[in-house]
Scaffold this motif. Structure first.
Motif, short mmCIF file in Angstrom:
data_model
loop_
_atom_site.label_atom_id
_atom_site.label_comp_id
_atom_site.label_asym_id
_atom_site.label_seq_id
_atom_site.Cartn_x
_atom_site.Cartn_y
_atom_site.Cartn_z
N UNK A 14 99.24 52.02 105.30
CA UNK A 14 98.24 51.71 106.33
C UNK A 14 96.83 52.00 105.82
N UNK A 15 96.67 53.13 105.16
CA UNK A 15 95.36 53.50 104.63
C UNK A 15 94.91 52.50 103.57
N UNK A 16 95.81 52.14 102.67
CA UNK A 16 95.47 51.15 101.64
C UNK A 16 95.08 49.82 102.28
N UNK A 17 95.87 49.37 103.24
CA UNK A 17 95.54 48.13 103.95
C UNK A 17 94.19 48.20 104.63
N UNK A 18 93.90 49.34 105.28
CA UNK A 18 92.62 49.52 105.96
C UNK A 18 91.45 49.48 104.97
N UNK A 44 82.97 53.01 103.72
CA UNK A 44 84.43 52.95 103.72
C UNK A 44 85.00 54.20 104.38
N UNK A 45 84.44 55.36 104.02
CA UNK A 45 84.88 56.62 104.61
C UNK A 45 84.79 56.57 106.14
N UNK A 46 83.64 56.11 106.64
CA UNK A 46 83.42 56.03 108.09
C UNK A 46 84.35 55.02 108.73
N UNK A 51 88.23 58.43 106.64
CA UNK A 51 88.76 59.25 105.57
C UNK A 51 87.74 60.30 105.14
N UNK A 52 88.22 61.42 104.67
CA UNK A 52 87.34 62.42 104.08
C UNK A 52 86.86 61.89 102.73
N UNK A 53 85.83 62.51 102.20
CA UNK A 53 85.30 62.09 100.91
C UNK A 53 86.36 62.21 99.82
N UNK A 54 87.11 63.31 99.83
CA UNK A 54 88.11 63.50 98.77
C UNK A 54 89.24 62.47 98.86
N UNK A 55 89.69 62.16 100.08
CA UNK A 55 90.74 61.15 100.22
C UNK A 55 90.23 59.77 99.87
N UNK A 56 89.01 59.46 100.29
CA UNK A 56 88.43 58.15 99.97
C UNK A 56 88.35 57.99 98.45
N UNK A 57 87.86 59.01 97.77
CA UNK A 57 87.75 58.94 96.30
C UNK A 57 89.13 58.77 95.66
N UNK A 58 90.12 59.49 96.18
CA UNK A 58 91.48 59.41 95.64
C UNK A 58 92.03 57.98 95.78
#
Length: 103
Positions: free
Chosen positions: A7-11, A26-28, A32-39
């Motif tokens: 779901x996150x990848x699709x989003x 993208x984070x907003x 997603x948090x900054x660390x998850x967005x970067x990952x």
């Protein structure tokens, strides 16, 4: 409810396809948090689904194909959810009819 990895990848792919292509946006948009967005962005880049150009993310051709698959999956999931709802509603109606006929 917790979102799945898919779901996150699709989003993220949907956001980038909608020209939401800077990490902060993208984070907003994807929540997603900054660390998850970067990952996730790093993983999508490593897998050739997106590329970074001057601080902006763009879908690759492979990314567009994967996004189309996600869209099809989501459409099927929605259809399946609707069918399940209708079946449950019908079963519930039948149960009530049975209770009335046995009274």
């Amino acid at each position: 409810m917790r979102r799945s990895r898919d779901d996150i990848i699709g989003d993220i792919l949907e956001a980038i396809d909608s020209n939401i292509n800077r990490i902060s946006s993208i984070m907003k948009n994807v929540n997603l948090s900054a660390s998850l967005a970067k990952k996730y962005l790093s993983m999508l880049t490593d897998n050739g689904l997106i590329q970074e150009v001057d601080g902006e993310y763009k879908l690759t051709e492979k990314g567009r194909k994967v996004l189309e698959h996600f869209r099809k999956m989501r459409k099927i999931e929605l259809e399946l959810t609707t069918i399940i709802y209708e079946v449950r509603k019908e079963l519930s109606a039948n149960k009530k009819e049975d209770q009335v006929s046995h009274s």
